[in-house]
Design a protein around this motif. Sequence first.
Motif, short mmCIF file in Angstrom:
data_model
loop_
_atom_site.label_atom_id
_atom_site.label_comp_id
_atom_site.label_asym_id
_atom_site.label_seq_id
_atom_site.Cartn_x
_atom_site.Cartn_y
_atom_site.Cartn_z
N MET A 1 -1.13 -9.41 6.59
CA MET A 1 -1.59 -10.27 5.51
C MET A 1 -2.89 -9.68 4.97
SD MET A 1 0.51 -12.94 5.39
CE MET A 1 -0.35 -14.37 4.78
N VAL A 2 -3.05 -9.72 3.64
CA VAL A 2 -4.29 -9.27 3.03
C VAL A 2 -4.86 -10.40 2.18
CG1 VAL A 2 -3.74 -6.82 3.05
CG2 VAL A 2 -3.06 -8.19 1.10
N GLU A 3 -6.16 -10.37 2.03
CA GLU A 3 -6.86 -11.38 1.25
C GLU A 3 -6.85 -10.99 -0.23
OE1 GLU A 3 -8.11 -14.18 2.54
OE2 GLU A 3 -7.47 -13.58 4.55
N GLU A 4 -7.00 -11.99 -1.09
CA GLU A 4 -7.02 -11.72 -2.53
C GLU A 4 -8.15 -10.78 -2.92
OE1 GLU A 4 -6.89 -15.21 -4.91
OE2 GLU A 4 -5.04 -15.91 -4.00
N ASP A 5 -9.31 -10.94 -2.29
CA ASP A 5 -10.43 -10.05 -2.59
C ASP A 5 -10.10 -8.60 -2.24
OD1 ASP A 5 -11.95 -12.11 -3.59
OD2 ASP A 5 -13.10 -12.41 -1.75
N ALA B 1 -3.83 -1.02 3.70
CA ALA B 1 -4.29 0.23 4.32
C ALA B 1 -5.81 0.27 4.39
CB ALA B 1 -3.76 1.42 3.53
N LEU B 2 -6.48 -0.12 3.31
CA LEU B 2 -7.93 -0.08 3.28
C LEU B 2 -8.57 -1.12 4.19
CD1 LEU B 2 -8.48 0.44 -0.56
CD2 LEU B 2 -8.75 2.15 1.26
N SER B 3 -7.85 -2.20 4.46
CA SER B 3 -8.40 -3.27 5.31
C SER B 3 -8.47 -2.87 6.78
CB SER B 3 -7.54 -4.54 5.18
OG SER B 3 -6.32 -4.37 5.89
N GLY B 4 -7.74 -1.83 7.15
CA GLY B 4 -7.72 -1.40 8.54
C GLY B 4 -6.76 -2.18 9.41
N ARG B 5 -5.94 -3.04 8.80
CA ARG B 5 -5.01 -3.86 9.57
C ARG B 5 -3.72 -3.14 9.92
NH1 ARG B 5 -6.62 -7.53 5.64
NH2 ARG B 5 -8.17 -8.97 6.42
N ILE B 6 -3.47 -2.02 9.26
CA ILE B 6 -2.26 -1.27 9.57
C ILE B 6 -2.52 -0.44 10.82
CG2 ILE B 6 -0.72 0.55 8.75
CD1 ILE B 6 -1.12 -0.49 5.94
N ALA B 7 -1.55 -0.44 11.73
CA ALA B 7 -1.71 0.25 13.01
C ALA B 7 -2.20 1.67 12.80
CB ALA B 7 -0.38 0.26 13.76
N ASP B 8 -3.25 2.01 13.52
CA ASP B 8 -3.83 3.34 13.41
C ASP B 8 -3.08 4.27 14.36
OD1 ASP B 8 -7.12 4.73 14.03
OD2 ASP B 8 -5.55 5.35 12.67
N GLY B 9 -2.64 5.37 13.86
CA GLY B 9 -1.92 6.33 14.68
C GLY B 9 -2.15 7.73 14.16
N ASN B 10 -1.46 8.66 14.73
CA ASN B 10 -1.60 10.04 14.32
C ASN B 10 -0.65 10.41 13.19
OD1 ASN B 10 -3.59 10.51 16.23
ND2 ASN B 10 -2.09 10.92 17.81
N ASP B 11 0.28 9.54 12.87
CA ASP B 11 1.24 9.82 11.81
C ASP B 11 0.59 9.63 10.45
OD1 ASP B 11 3.27 10.32 13.64
OD2 ASP B 11 3.89 8.22 13.68
N PRO B 12 1.01 10.42 9.46
CA PRO B 12 0.49 10.21 8.10
C PRO B 12 0.90 8.83 7.59
CG PRO B 12 1.77 12.25 8.25
CD PRO B 12 1.95 11.51 9.54
N LEU B 13 0.08 8.29 6.73
CA LEU B 13 0.36 6.99 6.13
C LEU B 13 0.68 7.20 4.65
CD1 LEU B 13 0.35 3.87 6.24
CD2 LEU B 13 -2.08 3.99 5.69
#
Length: 94
Positions: free
Chosen positions: A32-36, A64-76
């Motif tokens: 989930m992301v916020e409107e802001d 992606a910018l919020s940092g909520r997507i799982a961080d891994g070694n794969d390209p996003l």
Amino acid sequence: VQTCALPICLCPPSIGHACFELIRDTMAQHVMVEEDEIRAAMRILLECTKMLAEPSGATALAAALSGRIADGNDPLVVIVSGGNIDVERLKSLL
């Protein structure tokens, strides 16, 4: 049927069953992301890349910018789509 009274409304009246079937088994996660955060992603796209995206088109970048997507070694890969927004609405969001 969902209704939304939010300034940025991403509430479709129904789920596209064909699309849902395609992603249901392959989607790794959802966030989930916020409107802001969506507004900020739209602004970054417009100012830094000169790409105009409607709110729903900038939502993946916001996640992606919020940092909520799982961080891994794969390209996003972030898909940015849709420039269907009128100037007055764009001004009010940015």
